[in-house]
Motif scaffolding. Structure first.
Motif, PDB file in Angstrom:
ATOM      1  N   PHE A  12      -0.546  -5.622  68.063  1.00  0.00           N
ATOM      2  CA  PHE A  12      -1.183  -6.947  68.087  1.00  0.00           C
ATOM      3  C   PHE A  12      -2.484  -6.863  68.898  1.00  0.00           C
ATOM      4  CE2 PHE A  12      -1.782 -10.959  70.428  1.00  0.00           C
ATOM      5  CZ  PHE A  12      -1.940 -11.830  69.361  1.00  0.00           C
ATOM      6  N   ARG A  13      -2.417  -6.201  70.029  1.00  0.00           N
ATOM      7  CA  ARG A  13      -3.606  -6.059  70.876  1.00  0.00           C
ATOM      8  C   ARG A  13      -4.731  -5.353  70.109  1.00  0.00           C
ATOM      9  NH1 ARG A  13      -4.504  -6.149  76.301  1.00  0.00           N
ATOM     10  NH2 ARG A  13      -2.321  -6.042  76.918  1.00  0.00           N
ATOM     11  N   ALA A  14      -4.358  -4.316  69.356  1.00  0.00           N
ATOM     12  CA  ALA A  14      -5.381  -3.551  68.618  1.00  0.00           C
ATOM     13  C   ALA A  14      -6.049  -4.434  67.559  1.00  0.00           C
ATOM     14  CB  ALA A  14      -4.744  -2.327  67.971  1.00  0.00           C
ATOM     15  N   ASP A  15      -5.262  -5.286  66.886  1.00  0.00           N
ATOM     16  CA  ASP A  15      -5.843  -6.192  65.870  1.00  0.00           C
ATOM     17  C   ASP A  15      -6.843  -7.149  66.503  1.00  0.00           C
ATOM     18  OD1 ASP A  15      -4.352  -5.127  63.920  1.00  0.00           O
ATOM     19  OD2 ASP A  15      -2.891  -6.783  63.786  1.00  0.00           O
ATOM     20  N   VAL A  16      -6.435  -7.714  67.636  1.00  0.00           N
ATOM     21  CA  VAL A  16      -7.302  -8.686  68.312  1.00  0.00           C
ATOM     22  C   VAL A  16      -8.583  -7.990  68.775  1.00  0.00           C
ATOM     23  CG1 VAL A  16      -7.496 -10.243  70.283  1.00  0.00           C
ATOM     24  CG2 VAL A  16      -5.344 -10.106  69.026  1.00  0.00           C
ATOM     25  N   ARG A  17      -8.406  -6.801  69.336  1.00  0.00           N
ATOM     26  CA  ARG A  17      -9.575  -6.070  69.858  1.00  0.00           C
ATOM     27  C   ARG A  17     -10.537  -5.737  68.717  1.00  0.00           C
ATOM     28  NH1 ARG A  17      -8.792  -1.445  74.357  1.00  0.00           N
ATOM     29  NH2 ARG A  17      -7.800  -3.210  75.383  1.00  0.00           N
ATOM     30  N   GLU A  73       1.983 -12.871  73.320  1.00  0.00           N
ATOM     31  CA  GLU A  73       0.840 -12.713  72.413  1.00  0.00           C
ATOM     32  C   GLU A  73      -0.356 -13.550  72.887  1.00  0.00           C
ATOM     33  OE1 GLU A  73       2.913 -11.671  68.125  1.00  0.00           O
ATOM     34  OE2 GLU A  73       3.141 -13.681  68.948  1.00  0.00           O
ATOM     35  N   GLN A  74      -0.064 -14.772  73.302  1.00  0.00           N
ATOM     36  CA  GLN A  74      -1.163 -15.618  73.816  1.00  0.00           C
ATOM     37  C   GLN A  74      -1.833 -14.959  75.018  1.00  0.00           C
ATOM     38  OE1 GLN A  74       0.086 -19.678  74.715  1.00  0.00           O
ATOM     39  NE2 GLN A  74       1.559 -19.492  73.084  1.00  0.00           N
ATOM     40  N   GLU A  79      -6.505 -12.050  77.311  1.00  0.00           N
ATOM     41  CA  GLU A  79      -7.041 -10.862  77.991  1.00  0.00           C
ATOM     42  C   GLU A  79      -8.143 -10.214  77.162  1.00  0.00           C
ATOM     43  OE1 GLU A  79      -3.982  -8.416  80.809  1.00  0.00           O
ATOM     44  OE2 GLU A  79      -3.949  -8.003  78.697  1.00  0.00           O
ATOM     45  N   GLU A  80      -7.873 -10.078  75.844  1.00  0.00           N
ATOM     46  CA  GLU A  80      -8.838  -9.397  74.974  1.00  0.00           C
ATOM     47  C   GLU A  80     -10.096 -10.247  74.774  1.00  0.00           C
ATOM     48  OE1 GLU A  80      -8.811  -6.279  73.866  1.00  0.00           O
ATOM     49  OE2 GLU A  80      -7.027  -6.033  75.102  1.00  0.00           O
ATOM     50  N   LEU A  81      -9.904 -11.554  74.689  1.00  0.00           N
ATOM     51  CA  LEU A  81     -11.046 -12.464  74.528  1.00  0.00           C
ATOM     52  C   LEU A  81     -12.006 -12.316  75.717  1.00  0.00           C
ATOM     53  CD1 LEU A  81     -10.989 -15.960  73.139  1.00  0.00           C
ATOM     54  CD2 LEU A  81     -11.630 -15.832  75.501  1.00  0.00           C
ATOM     55  N   GLU A  82     -11.429 -12.268  76.903  1.00  0.00           N
ATOM     56  CA  GLU A  82     -12.267 -12.149  78.101  1.00  0.00           C
ATOM     57  C   GLU A  82     -12.853 -10.747  78.212  1.00  0.00           C
ATOM     58  OE1 GLU A  82     -12.199 -14.491  81.070  1.00  0.00           O
ATOM     59  OE2 GLU A  82     -10.372 -15.617  80.744  1.00  0.00           O
ATOM     60  N   SER A 247      -4.849 -23.498  82.768  1.00  0.00           N
ATOM     61  CA  SER A 247      -5.870 -22.770  82.003  1.00  0.00           C
ATOM     62  C   SER A 247      -6.934 -22.144  82.906  1.00  0.00           C
ATOM     63  CB  SER A 247      -6.540 -23.700  80.985  1.00  0.00           C
ATOM     64  OG  SER A 247      -7.411 -24.604  81.636  1.00  0.00           O
ATOM     65  N   TYR A 248      -6.946 -22.529  84.194  1.00  0.00           N
ATOM     66  CA  TYR A 248      -7.956 -21.950  85.081  1.00  0.00           C
ATOM     67  C   TYR A 248      -7.655 -20.501  85.467  1.00  0.00           C
ATOM     68  CZ  TYR A 248      -9.525 -26.751  85.818  1.00  0.00           C
ATOM     69  OH  TYR A 248      -9.991 -28.020  85.631  1.00  0.00           O
ATOM     70  N   ALA A 249      -6.469 -19.993  85.153  1.00  0.00           N
ATOM     71  CA  ALA A 249      -6.060 -18.669  85.648  1.00  0.00           C
ATOM     72  C   ALA A 249      -7.042 -17.575  85.201  1.00  0.00           C
ATOM     73  CB  ALA A 249      -4.655 -18.343  85.182  1.00  0.00           C
ATOM     74  N   ARG A 250      -7.326 -17.490  83.920  1.00  0.00           N
ATOM     75  CA  ARG A 250      -8.324 -16.564  83.355  1.00  0.00           C
ATOM     76  C   ARG A 250      -8.238 -15.157  83.965  1.00  0.00           C
ATOM     77  NH1 ARG A 250     -13.985 -18.832  82.700  1.00  0.00           N
ATOM     78  NH2 ARG A 250     -13.924 -17.148  81.202  1.00  0.00           N
ATOM     79  N   ILE A 251      -7.032 -14.594  83.817  1.00  0.00           N
ATOM     80  CA  ILE A 251      -6.755 -13.284  84.424  1.00  0.00           C
ATOM     81  C   ILE A 251      -7.670 -12.194  83.839  1.00  0.00           C
ATOM     82  CG2 ILE A 251      -4.973 -11.496  84.729  1.00  0.00           C
ATOM     83  CD1 ILE A 251      -4.281 -14.033  86.205  1.00  0.00           C
ATOM     84  N   GLY A 252      -7.794 -12.183  82.492  1.00  0.00           N
ATOM     85  CA  GLY A 252      -8.599 -11.135  81.847  1.00  0.00           C
ATOM     86  C   GLY A 252     -10.024 -11.126  82.374  1.00  0.00           C
ATOM     87  N   GLY A 253     -10.611 -12.307  82.511  1.00  0.00           N
ATOM     88  CA  GLY A 253     -11.992 -12.408  83.002  1.00  0.00           C
ATOM     89  C   GLY A 253     -12.114 -11.901  84.433  1.00  0.00           C
TER      90      GLY A 253
END
Ligand code: FAD
Length: 399
Positions: A12-17, A73-74, A79-82, A247-253
């Protein structure tokens, strides 16, 4: 929830990336990499790219047009979006008002508003705060008076983020002044282009235009723009704030910024052959920030895993908000530490080069300063951190 990520999710991560690498608009990514502001058309383009793929409303259940992803998945998606440097999704539509409409709205309201939100075609803003009502929001005086099949709206909303990009605003409005102050508040929607609405920009300390004052002078909207029951707006607004604060967590960013800071610090000279990364004080602060993000990640996963199907995070979202704010401020302060005297540079959208490049120059300084200012404001928006601490003391700890 199992907090270790299942290896099967790596597909799933690879598809999103791959989507972000190949199919997301490159001009938007390039502009965001410069730390520059997007125009309204660019915001729509960015969000529609996710919307067309069915990924903008990432947390919505399938029955309302979301992808129906699991929590894991969310989490990977965010993570990938950021990681890809995709502009932050404007939360007012998809994270704030969307869940209110599908939870409390009529079928007609769902048909009218949900497709535009989840496809990224229509922008939204949030009309809660007023010049004399912020922390004590229930004291608000913005009024909605029912006249036959319309409401007439009067008053001023302030600090309205993204109003200049918005097609719609959702407002808390007073429909009754007789009882307890929370009881006379209703949740009402208006088109931003209705006669009588005036938007005045507020320019912030970093020179950016993200905030506005929105004035309503006898603005008429159809009575079926009321969500749920009249006088129940306070309850709906609290439901929304659970989503907002989590929603403020934004770990990936945050992890991306920490990687970026390590790169910067391994180039910035501090004398002789030494680099900033070799300086114990900076290295310690960087590690402290890593730990703060780990603690935040565990907390947000705990809060989200307690959410029942389609529901909203509860009072514990206040803990996420406080931790997310302090981690964000810790990280962005490191940009200033790394910039030294270059931290005084003014930000200029037109000349800032690609600040995420590995270039050893201090190109990161001006956008870093802008980020620093931006995260200062996080102590205030979404309900100030003092108010969150009151909620934690009273409602989470029962003190
Ligand atoms: C960048 C940014 C974006 C924003 N976006 C939006 C938006 O899109 N829509 C919207 O509606 N609003 C928005 N806001 C407004 C925000 O929600 C309010 O600023 C916030 O709720 C605080 O209200 P206030 O500014 O009136 O401060 P006040 O309520 O006047 O507070 C002033 C100070 O007193 C403290 N204080 C107040 N009451 C207490 C108490 N009981 N106990 C302890 N301390 C207290 C506060 O913590 C604060 O430090 C935004 C604000 C910012 C900075």
């Amino acid at each position: 929830m199992d907090l270790s990520i299942d290896p099967k999710l790596e597909d799933f991560r690879a598809d999103v990336r791959a989507f972000f690498a190949n199919d997301f608009p490159k001009d938007i990514l390039a502009k965001t990499r410069k730390g520059a502001s997007l125009t309204t058309d660019e915001v729509r383009k960015s969000e529609s790219a996710l919307g067309k793929k069915g990924w903008l409303a990432a947390a919505w259940p399938k029955e309302h047009g979301g992808p129906g992803w699991s929590l894991e998945e969310q989490y990977i998606f965010d993570e990938e979006l950021e990681r890809a440097g995709v502009p932050t999704v404007t939360p007012m539509g998809v994270i704030y008002v969307g869940p209110i409409i599908y939870t409390f709205g009529t079928d007609k309201q769902k048909e009218r508003w949900l497709p535009g939100i989840r496809e990224g075609r229509e922008g939204w803003c949030q009309g809660y705060s007023e010049p004399d009502s912020g922390s004590d929001l229930a004291s608000l005086q913005f009024s909605a008076v029912r006249e036959r099949d319309e409401y007439i709206l009067n008053g001023t909303k302030i600090w309205t983020s993204a109003a200049q990009h918005a097609d719609w605003i959702f407002c808390l409005a007073r429909t009754d002044n007789s009882g307890k102050k929370q009881e006379g508040i209703s949740f009402i929607i208006a088109e931003m282009n209705r006669p009588g609405i005036t938007v005045t920009p507020i320019i912030t300390i970093d020179g950016k235009h993200a905030l506005n004052q929105v004035h309503f002078d006898n603005v008429r909207v159809p009575a079926d723009y009321l969500i749920g029951e009249e006088g129940k707006g306070w309850t709906y607004s609290q439901y929304l704030l659970g989503h907002e604060r989590t929603s403020y967590a934004r770990i990936g960013g945050k992890r991306k910024q920490l990687r970026h800071l390590r790169e910067i610090a391994s180039h910035v000279p501090t004398g002789g052959n030494r680099r900033l990364i070799d300086e114990p004080d900076f290295a310690r602060k960087l590690s402290d920030a890593d730990l703060a993000v780990d603690a935040l990640e565990m907390t947000v996963l705990r809060v989200l895993s307690a959410v029942k199907d389609g529901g909203a995070p509860g009072k514990e979202a206040s803990i996420v908000k406080v931790l997310a704010t302090s981690a964000a401020q810790q990280i962005t302060t490191l940009y200033l530490d790394a910039a030294g005297l270059n931290g005084n540079r003014q930000f200029d959208d037109s000349v800032t080069p690609d600040w995420l490049s590995k270039d050893a120059s201090a190109n990161f300084a001006a956008p870093g300063l802008s980020l620093y200012y931006g995260t200062r404001a996080q102590s205030i928006y979404g309900g100030t951190n003092e108010i969150q601490r009151n909620i934690i003391a009273k409602r989470v700890l029962g003190l």
